[in-house]
Scaffold this motif. Structure first.
Motif, PDB file in Angstrom:
ATOM      1  N   LEU A 126       0.832  -1.197   0.000  1.00 20.90           N
ATOM      2  CA  LEU A 126       0.000   0.000   0.000  1.00 20.90           C
ATOM      3  C   LEU A 126       0.871   1.254   0.000  1.00 20.90           C
ATOM      4  CD1 LEU A 126      -2.677  -0.970   2.677  1.00 20.90           C
ATOM      5  CD2 LEU A 126      -3.124  -0.602   0.245  1.00 20.90           C
ATOM      6  N   LEU A 127       0.356   2.310  -0.608  1.00 21.04           N
ATOM      7  CA  LEU A 127       1.027   3.602  -0.569  1.00 21.04           C
ATOM      8  C   LEU A 127       0.658   4.287   0.740  1.00 21.04           C
ATOM      9  CD1 LEU A 127       2.787   5.461  -2.435  1.00 21.04           C
ATOM     10  CD2 LEU A 127       0.650   6.619  -3.042  1.00 21.04           C
ATOM     11  N   ARG A 128       1.675   4.628   1.526  1.00 20.19           N
ATOM     12  CA  ARG A 128       1.445   5.216   2.847  1.00 20.19           C
ATOM     13  C   ARG A 128       2.185   6.540   2.974  1.00 20.19           C
ATOM     14  NH1 ARG A 128      -0.412   0.920   6.028  1.00 20.19           N
ATOM     15  NH2 ARG A 128      -1.307   2.587   7.308  1.00 20.19           N
ATOM     16  N   GLY A 129       1.720   7.355   3.890  1.00 17.62           N
ATOM     17  CA  GLY A 129       2.410   8.593   4.206  1.00 17.62           C
ATOM     18  C   GLY A 129       3.395   8.383   5.336  1.00 17.62           C
ATOM     19  N   LEU A 130       4.557   9.006   5.236  1.00 13.17           N
ATOM     20  CA  LEU A 130       5.584   8.927   6.277  1.00 13.17           C
ATOM     21  C   LEU A 130       5.950  10.339   6.721  1.00 13.17           C
ATOM     22  CD1 LEU A 130       8.056   6.268   4.772  1.00 13.17           C
ATOM     23  CD2 LEU A 130       6.041   5.882   6.207  1.00 13.17           C
ATOM     24  N   ARG A 131       5.952  10.557   8.020  1.00 15.45           N
ATOM     25  CA  ARG A 131       6.316  11.856   8.589  1.00 15.45           C
ATOM     26  C   ARG A 131       7.524  11.671   9.505  1.00 15.45           C
ATOM     27  NH1 ARG A 131       2.614  16.546  11.279  1.00 15.45           N
ATOM     28  NH2 ARG A 131       4.215  17.493  12.590  1.00 15.45           N
TER      29      ARG A 131
ATOM     30  N   GLU B  74      16.708   6.629   9.706  1.00 15.94           N
ATOM     31  CA  GLU B  74      15.938   7.699  10.331  1.00 15.94           C
ATOM     32  C   GLU B  74      14.503   7.228  10.578  1.00 15.94           C
ATOM     33  OE1 GLU B  74      16.939  10.607  11.293  1.00 15.94           O
ATOM     34  OE2 GLU B  74      18.867  10.933  10.297  1.00 15.94           O
ATOM     35  N   SER B  75      13.940   7.600  11.711  1.00 13.00           N
ATOM     36  CA  SER B  75      12.609   7.152  12.098  1.00 13.00           C
ATOM     37  C   SER B  75      11.512   8.023  11.471  1.00 13.00           C
ATOM     38  CB  SER B  75      12.451   7.177  13.619  1.00 13.00           C
ATOM     39  OG  SER B  75      13.324   6.244  14.223  1.00 13.00           O
ATOM     40  N   PHE B  76      10.444   7.348  11.040  1.00 11.40           N
ATOM     41  CA  PHE B  76       9.278   8.010  10.470  1.00 11.40           C
ATOM     42  C   PHE B  76       8.013   7.360  11.021  1.00 11.40           C
ATOM     43  CE2 PHE B  76      12.529   9.281   7.586  1.00 11.40           C
ATOM     44  CZ  PHE B  76      12.097  10.457   6.974  1.00 11.40           C
ATOM     45  N   VAL B  77       6.975   8.164  11.181  1.00  9.30           N
ATOM     46  CA  VAL B  77       5.672   7.669  11.619  1.00  9.30           C
ATOM     47  C   VAL B  77       4.769   7.502  10.401  1.00  9.30           C
ATOM     48  CG1 VAL B  77       3.618   8.147  13.000  1.00  9.30           C
ATOM     49  CG2 VAL B  77       5.879   8.757  13.875  1.00  9.30           C
ATOM     50  N   ILE B  78       4.069   6.389  10.324  1.00  7.31           N
ATOM     51  CA  ILE B  78       3.105   6.176   9.241  1.00  7.31           C
ATOM     52  C   ILE B  78       1.845   6.995   9.531  1.00  7.31           C
ATOM     53  CG2 ILE B  78       1.635   4.489   8.078  1.00  7.31           C
ATOM     54  CD1 ILE B  78       3.715   2.368   8.673  1.00  7.31           C
ATOM     55  N   ILE B  79       1.441   7.819   8.569  1.00  5.54           N
ATOM     56  CA  ILE B  79       0.227   8.600   8.724  1.00  5.54           C
ATOM     57  C   ILE B  79      -0.620   8.471   7.466  1.00  5.54           C
ATOM     58  CG2 ILE B  79       1.530  10.255  10.130  1.00  5.54           C
ATOM     59  CD1 ILE B  79       0.840  12.287   7.836  1.00  5.54           C
ATOM     60  N   LYS B  80      -1.848   8.900   7.570  1.00  5.42           N
ATOM     61  CA  LYS B  80      -2.720   8.963   6.399  1.00  5.42           C
ATOM     62  C   LYS B  80      -2.673  10.374   5.838  1.00  5.42           C
ATOM     63  CE  LYS B  80      -7.470   8.213   4.823  1.00  5.42           C
ATOM     64  NZ  LYS B  80      -8.852   7.819   5.219  1.00  5.42           N
ATOM     65  N   PRO B  81      -2.182  10.567   4.598  1.00 11.92           N
ATOM     66  CA  PRO B  81      -2.163  11.914   4.030  1.00 11.92           C
ATOM     67  C   PRO B  81      -3.587  12.462   3.920  1.00 11.92           C
ATOM     68  CG  PRO B  81      -0.800  10.397   2.754  1.00 11.92           C
ATOM     69  CD  PRO B  81      -1.629   9.564   3.692  1.00 11.92           C
ATOM     70  N   PRO B  82      -3.733  13.804   3.863  1.00 16.02           N
ATOM     71  CA  PRO B  82      -2.680  14.796   3.640  1.00 16.02           C
ATOM     72  C   PRO B  82      -1.889  15.116   4.907  1.00 16.02           C
ATOM     73  CG  PRO B  82      -4.795  15.889   3.854  1.00 16.02           C
ATOM     74  CD  PRO B  82      -5.090  14.420   3.849  1.00 16.02           C
ATOM     75  N   PHE B  83      -0.704  15.677   4.679  1.00 20.29           N
ATOM     76  CA  PHE B  83       0.168  16.051   5.786  1.00 20.29           C
ATOM     77  C   PHE B  83      -0.242  17.398   6.371  1.00 20.29           C
ATOM     78  CE2 PHE B  83       2.583  13.184   3.089  1.00 20.29           C
ATOM     79  CZ  PHE B  83       3.167  12.329   4.003  1.00 20.29           C
ATOM     80  N   VAL B  84      -0.871  18.257   5.562  1.00 19.02           N
ATOM     81  CA  VAL B  84      -1.385  19.548   6.031  1.00 19.02           C
ATOM     82  C   VAL B  84      -2.859  19.652   5.634  1.00 19.02           C
ATOM     83  CG1 VAL B  84       0.886  20.626   5.850  1.00 19.02           C
ATOM     84  CG2 VAL B  84      -0.695  20.801   3.942  1.00 19.02           C
ATOM     85  N   THR B  85      -3.585  20.518   6.294  1.00 14.59           N
ATOM     86  CA  THR B  85      -5.019  20.636   6.058  1.00 14.59           C
ATOM     87  C   THR B  85      -5.298  21.211   4.675  1.00 14.59           C
ATOM     88  OG1 THR B  85      -5.392  21.009   8.418  1.00 14.59           O
ATOM     89  CG2 THR B  85      -7.177  21.615   6.911  1.00 14.59           C
ATOM     90  N   PRO B  86      -6.064  20.522   3.849  1.00 13.05           N
ATOM     91  CA  PRO B  86      -6.365  21.030   2.508  1.00 13.05           C
ATOM     92  C   PRO B  86      -7.350  22.193   2.547  1.00 13.05           C
ATOM     93  CG  PRO B  86      -7.528  18.980   2.901  1.00 13.05           C
ATOM     94  CD  PRO B  86      -6.656  19.183   4.087  1.00 13.05           C
ATOM     95  N   GLY B  87      -7.237  23.055   1.547  1.00 10.74           N
ATOM     96  CA  GLY B  87      -8.142  24.194   1.442  1.00 10.74           C
ATOM     97  C   GLY B  87      -8.895  24.230   0.137  1.00 10.74           C
ATOM     98  N   VAL B  88      -8.925  23.116  -0.594  1.00  4.47           N
ATOM     99  CA  VAL B  88      -9.522  23.122  -1.929  1.00  4.47           C
ATOM    100  C   VAL B  88     -11.009  23.442  -1.904  1.00  4.47           C
ATOM    101  CG1 VAL B  88      -7.833  21.590  -3.005  1.00  4.47           C
ATOM    102  CG2 VAL B  88      -9.808  20.607  -1.828  1.00  4.47           C
TER     103      VAL B  88
END
Length: 373
Positions: free
Chosen positions: A290-295, A356-370
């Motif tokens: 799966l495609l995941r977000g990493l922060r 380097e350590s990263f946390v798996i998150i569900k994108p988006p990384f910032v709040t969208p304004g569309v």
């Protein structure tokens, strides 16, 4: 294969000389030479302008194709993944075209003009392939035309985009994923409430020979609002913060919509579309990756191709898109990894001989304004 001119040279936007005059630094992208960033600004400043005010991008390298004929929309709906029957004329839809194995040939926006006319904006490198696939499948009364170089596309993006368009004399304020026609200097303009930045914004589709006039008019109208020309560098950091996939990295013929978590862009209840059998089978069985977000937890900046590992050091995937987030001021990434890990789990990325350590998150990384009103 990247598209080039008949002489084998890189293709140029109709606005190329305007970018040269503005001190743009250029980069090669899908057979085109396009602005990467502008003198006196740079990626970070251009990114910030879009997030906080307004920016303008020349994205004329994007593909364009027209499908016309009796029942053209129904034909397109039998080919592309999303259900075009769910929208009405004047609305747009994010969709994909897949191969028989379910791999993503391209992603695009479909603009439904009428039951007998659909306009597509695919990616630059894939326009010819998309046109060929649709042409080969089209019945004799449906025409598919490659209009790649017939039109220019300007993206006005940011919370002040409405003010800039209104000052230019163009319509603004229509709903997200809709479009309207307008006139500018006796030229027909399609004003689309779409974009690739995650901010409120518009894309202007205009005849190529009117691009300079429109560019100049928008820049003049946008000056009181701090309008900043922005290049492909900022476009990439902005879209990565949103978790928007880039074809060739996050989606590709070897990556399916199911793996890329784009099932929302698939009309599963439709009778058919290209790759339907393979995608339905994968969805039922469950994807293996799966495609995941990493922060980032620390200061590591991920880049495409870097190895992702489980806490015990086992290789579980690779970074597909990675960058420094100008908004968050940390490293972020999209990564294709094994389906096992969950959100908030910690993984590592190999960066310059360190893990380097990263946390798996569900994108988006910032709040969208569309959808900002």
């Amino acid at each position: 294969m990247a598209q080039t001119s008949e002489t084998g040279e890189l293709l140029k936007s109709p606005l190329h000389e305007r970018h040269v005059a503005a001190g743009a630094k250029f980069a090669t992208f899908s057979g085109w030479t396009m602005p990467l960033e502008y003198a006196g600004a740079g990626v970070l400043a251009e990114h910030a302008a879009v997030r906080n005010a307004v920016g303008i991008f020349d994205v004329s390298h994007l593909g364009k194709a027209a499908i016309t004929g009796l029942g053209a929309a129904d034909f397109v709906n039998r080919c592309l993944t999303a259900d075009l029957a769910k929208i009405a004329p004047g609305q747009a839809q994010y969709t994909l075209i897949c191969d028989q194995d379910g791999g993503v040939v391209d992603d695009m926006i479909a603009y439904l003009k009428s039951p007998d006319e659909v306009f597509l904006i695919p990616n630059a490198a894939n326009c010819e392939r998309v046109v060929a696939l649709l042409s080969n499948a089209a019945p004799t009364d449906i025409t598919v035309v490659n209009q790649h170089r017939d039109f220019a596309v300007l993206a006005v993006q940011g919370t002040l985009s409405d003010e800039v368009l209104s000052a230019t004399g163009l319509p603004a304020g229509h709903d997200y994923m809709t479009f309207v026609g307008a006139q500018h200097d006796e030229t027909q303009v399609t004003v689309c409430r779409t974009g690739y930045t995650g901010e409120r914004g518009y894309e202007l589709v205009i005849p190529a020979d009117a691009a300079v006039s429109m560019w100049d008019a928008v820049l003049a109208a946008g000056e009181p609002y701090g309008l900043q020309p922005a290049g492909l560098g900022a476009r990439d950091t902005l879209r990565t913060e949103m978790g928007y996939p880039l074809h060739g990295q996050d989606i590709s013929p070897t990556i399916t919509p199911v793996q890329a978590r784009l099932g929302w862009a698939v009309g599963w209840k439709k009778e058919t579309f290209f790759g339907a059998d393979a995608l339905r089978a994968e969805r039922q069985a469950g994807p293996k990756r799966l495609l995941r977000g990493l922060r980032a937890v620390g200061r590591g900046i991920p880049r495409p191709g870097m190895i992702v590992r489980s806490p015990d050091g086992r290789e579980i995937g690779t970074v597909t898109s990675g960058t420094y987030s100008p908004t968050l001021k940390i490293g972020i990434a999209l990564a294709m990894i094994e389906a096992g890990p969950n959100e908030n789990d910690v993984v590592t990325v190999d960066i310059r001989n360190r893990q380097e350590s990263f946390v798996i998150i569900k994108p988006p990384f910032v709040t969208p304004g569309v959808r900002e009103t």
